[in-house]
Motif scaffolding. Structure first.
Motif, PDB file in Angstrom:
ATOM      1  N   SER A 233      26.494  63.953  55.001  1.00 40.70           N
ATOM      2  CA  SER A 233      27.565  63.371  55.813  1.00 40.70           C
ATOM      3  C   SER A 233      28.821  64.234  55.753  1.00 40.70           C
ATOM      4  O   SER A 233      29.595  64.277  56.717  1.00 40.70           O
ATOM      5  CB  SER A 233      27.871  61.948  55.349  1.00 40.70           C
ATOM      6  OG  SER A 233      28.281  61.927  53.989  1.00 40.70           O
ATOM      7  N   GLY A 234      29.039  64.933  54.628  1.00 39.59           N
ATOM      8  CA  GLY A 234      30.178  65.844  54.537  1.00 39.59           C
ATOM      9  C   GLY A 234      30.049  67.007  55.503  1.00 39.59           C
ATOM     10  O   GLY A 234      31.035  67.420  56.128  1.00 39.59           O
ATOM     11  N   HIS A 237      30.816  65.699  58.906  1.00 37.54           N
ATOM     12  CA  HIS A 237      32.256  65.465  59.049  1.00 37.54           C
ATOM     13  C   HIS A 237      32.992  66.772  59.305  1.00 37.54           C
ATOM     14  O   HIS A 237      33.938  66.812  60.116  1.00 37.54           O
ATOM     15  CB  HIS A 237      32.782  64.793  57.781  1.00 37.54           C
ATOM     16  CG  HIS A 237      34.270  64.574  57.784  1.00 37.54           C
ATOM     17  ND1 HIS A 237      34.907  63.694  58.639  1.00 37.54           N
ATOM     18  CD2 HIS A 237      35.251  65.143  57.022  1.00 37.54           C
ATOM     19  CE1 HIS A 237      36.201  63.723  58.414  1.00 37.54           C
ATOM     20  NE2 HIS A 237      36.445  64.587  57.436  1.00 37.54           N
ATOM     21  N   LEU A 238      32.593  67.835  58.641  1.00 41.09           N
ATOM     22  CA  LEU A 238      33.231  69.129  58.872  1.00 41.09           C
ATOM     23  C   LEU A 238      32.951  69.640  60.286  1.00 41.09           C
ATOM     24  O   LEU A 238      33.810  70.266  60.907  1.00 41.09           O
ATOM     25  CB  LEU A 238      32.730  70.145  57.841  1.00 41.09           C
ATOM     26  CG  LEU A 238      33.174  69.911  56.389  1.00 41.09           C
ATOM     27  CD1 LEU A 238      32.505  70.929  55.467  1.00 41.09           C
ATOM     28  CD2 LEU A 238      34.692  69.996  56.274  1.00 41.09           C
ATOM     29  N   PRO A 241      35.071  66.045  62.716  1.00 40.47           N
ATOM     30  CA  PRO A 241      35.777  64.990  61.978  1.00 40.47           C
ATOM     31  C   PRO A 241      36.268  63.850  62.856  1.00 40.47           C
ATOM     32  O   PRO A 241      36.542  62.760  62.350  1.00 40.47           O
ATOM     33  CB  PRO A 241      36.950  65.740  61.336  1.00 40.47           C
ATOM     34  CG  PRO A 241      37.137  66.964  62.166  1.00 40.47           C
ATOM     35  CD  PRO A 241      35.782  67.339  62.659  1.00 40.47           C
ATOM     36  N   TYR A 244      32.640  61.761  63.128  1.00 41.80           N
ATOM     37  CA  TYR A 244      31.951  61.339  61.903  1.00 41.80           C
ATOM     38  C   TYR A 244      32.958  61.178  60.764  1.00 41.80           C
ATOM     39  O   TYR A 244      33.795  62.056  60.542  1.00 41.80           O
ATOM     40  CB  TYR A 244      30.892  62.362  61.521  1.00 41.80           C
ATOM     41  CG  TYR A 244      29.890  62.636  62.620  1.00 41.80           C
ATOM     42  CD1 TYR A 244      29.076  61.624  63.117  1.00 41.80           C
ATOM     43  CD2 TYR A 244      29.781  63.911  63.186  1.00 41.80           C
ATOM     44  CE1 TYR A 244      28.166  61.875  64.139  1.00 41.80           C
ATOM     45  CE2 TYR A 244      28.869  64.169  64.201  1.00 41.80           C
ATOM     46  CZ  TYR A 244      28.071  63.149  64.673  1.00 41.80           C
ATOM     47  OH  TYR A 244      27.173  63.394  65.684  1.00 41.80           O
ATOM     48  N   VAL A 245      32.837  60.065  60.045  1.00 36.82           N
ATOM     49  CA  VAL A 245      33.789  59.760  58.974  1.00 36.82           C
ATOM     50  C   VAL A 245      33.538  60.649  57.764  1.00 36.82           C
ATOM     51  O   VAL A 245      32.509  61.330  57.667  1.00 36.82           O
ATOM     52  CB  VAL A 245      33.698  58.278  58.557  1.00 36.82           C
ATOM     53  CG1 VAL A 245      34.000  57.375  59.726  1.00 36.82           C
ATOM     54  CG2 VAL A 245      32.325  57.960  57.975  1.00 36.82           C
ATOM     55  N   SER A 246      34.467  60.611  56.845  1.00 36.28           N
ATOM     56  CA  SER A 246      34.352  61.416  55.627  1.00 36.28           C
ATOM     57  C   SER A 246      33.180  60.930  54.775  1.00 36.28           C
ATOM     58  O   SER A 246      32.760  59.771  54.869  1.00 36.28           O
ATOM     59  CB  SER A 246      35.643  61.316  54.816  1.00 36.28           C
ATOM     60  OG  SER A 246      35.790  60.019  54.270  1.00 36.28           O
ATOM     61  N   PRO A 247      32.648  61.795  53.934  1.00 34.53           N
ATOM     62  CA  PRO A 247      31.521  61.379  53.076  1.00 34.53           C
ATOM     63  C   PRO A 247      31.878  60.263  52.111  1.00 34.53           C
ATOM     64  O   PRO A 247      31.020  59.472  51.726  1.00 34.53           O
ATOM     65  CB  PRO A 247      31.141  62.674  52.354  1.00 34.53           C
ATOM     66  CG  PRO A 247      32.331  63.554  52.447  1.00 34.53           C
ATOM     67  CD  PRO A 247      32.977  63.213  53.751  1.00 34.53           C
ATOM     68  N   GLN A 250      31.369  57.093  53.920  1.00 28.92           N
ATOM     69  CA  GLN A 250      29.935  56.845  54.083  1.00 28.92           C
ATOM     70  C   GLN A 250      29.342  56.230  52.816  1.00 28.92           C
ATOM     71  O   GLN A 250      28.498  55.326  52.878  1.00 28.92           O
ATOM     72  CB  GLN A 250      29.209  58.152  54.414  1.00 28.92           C
ATOM     73  CG  GLN A 250      29.355  58.618  55.857  1.00 28.92           C
ATOM     74  CD  GLN A 250      28.492  57.826  56.827  1.00 28.92           C
ATOM     75  OE1 GLN A 250      27.836  56.878  56.457  1.00 28.92           O
ATOM     76  NE2 GLN A 250      28.507  58.226  58.085  1.00 28.92           N
TER      77      GLN A 250
END
Length: 331
Positions: A233-234, A237-238, A241, A244-247, A250
């Motif tokens: 998920s990170g 996100h990169l 952003p 997709y939310v930050s890890p 999540q």
């Protein structure tokens, strides 16, 4: 010669563990999450949990006695109680009682007893019951009461969960943005909508620490799941952003913590070897993120665990534990 003794293969040292001891240890670990559910959902949490536990225990007793014709009951080993608690923890706090009873019947009758009872079920019974209810009653299973309504049950005010908001942003739903998500502290404590047992990450982590301390489980499955979700998920996100939310979010939302700590680690449905556990955990983490980000459902933890339950025999075959006293062969 009338009294025959069956002696198993060595070693004969008893480890001190038993099914009953471990099951009640898991119940102790679930207690903080139950207390938090009572604090945030009040009467609804109590009704749902009590109904689920009572129904699971009753169905296990009735099926064992009248259908399987077992001479001894298994309701005292704690496994039926755990199934009831975990099923309740995967339900909203306003779910009608008759739906909870149907879920308990499926979890125990189909998910567990139809395979011969504890030790023979290929799938986690509580998750089997949860997915059955989700597919059969999607509206009731996705109507989430707002936290803080301690005396409300059937007439509780409902709202969107963090996962529903995240899925709405991914699908481009009008009027939905990531700014509507609770902050990480609220998610850690539990001040957000969702299933009973999944809202407070800190309560679930306390349960994890307790089970690791008591050596009820090992770190391999929960840590591999959480690390995989964080990394995958990170990366997403990169890449984007805004979508997709930050890890961290999540990890703290939905049933990720509950599934990784209490359901993926089920003794019967998870691999036996440490290598197998790591493979199992990584695959669950990947499937969870894939379903959350690209699937039709906001949550993917239940489906990911059930899918990997089906692969557990294959993983056990590939990652066979070394026999006691076996010496590695030289190449």
């Amino acid at each position: 010669m009338e009294n025959k003794f069956i002696v198993s293969l060595s070693p004969h040292v008893h480890g001190g563990d038993s099914i009953q001891k471990n099951m009640y240890g898991v119940l102790i670990a679930l207690f903080p999450a139950f207390i938090v559910s009572l604090l945030f959902f009040g009467l609804g949490a109590l009704i749902v949990t009590a109904t689920s536990v009572a129904a699971c225990v009753f169905f296990e007793w009735a099926i064992g006695k009248y259908l399987l014709k077992k001479e001894t009951t298994t309701i005292c080993d704690g496994s039926a109680i755990i199934t009831g608690v975990l099923l309740a923890f995967n339900l909203p706090s306003n779910l009608p009682i008759w739906i909870i009873i149907l879920g308990a019947l499926f979890a125990i009758g189909v998910g567990k007893m139809s395979f011969g009872g504890l030790g023979n079920n290929p799938f986690n019974p509580a998750l089997a019951g949860r997915v059955f209810l989700l597919l059969s009653f999607p509206v009731q299973m996705t109507t989430w009461p707002v936290v803080g309504q301690l005396t409300a049950y059937a007439d509780a005010t409902t709202g969107a969960t963090p996962l529903a908001i995240m899925k709405g942003v991914i699908n481009g739903a009008p009027g939905v943005s990531l700014d509507q998500l609770p902050d990480a502290l609220s998610l850690l404590i539990g001040q957000n909508g969702g299933c009973l047992g999944e809202v407070s990450a800190v309560a679930l982590l306390l349960g994890l620490i307790y089970m690791l301390w008591k050596k009820i489980i090992t770190w391999h499955i929960p840590v591999s799941i959480l690390v995989t979700v964080f990394v995958f998920s990170g990366i997403m996100h990169l890449v984007n952003p805004a979508l997709y939310v930050s890890p961290v979010l999540q990890l703290l939302t939905g049933g990720l913590m509950l599934g990784a700590i209490f359901m993926a680690t089920d003794y019967v449905t998870s691999p036996m070897s440490k290598k197998g556990m790591l493979i199992y955990g990584v695959c669950i983490g990947l499937l969870t993120v894939i379903i959350r980000l690209f699937g039709a459902y906001p949550e993917g933890m239940s489906f990911a665990i059930l899918i990997m339950n089906a692969f557990t025999p294959l993983i056990n075959t590939y990652c066979k534990p070394k026999r006691f006293g076996e010496v590695a062969k030289k190449k």
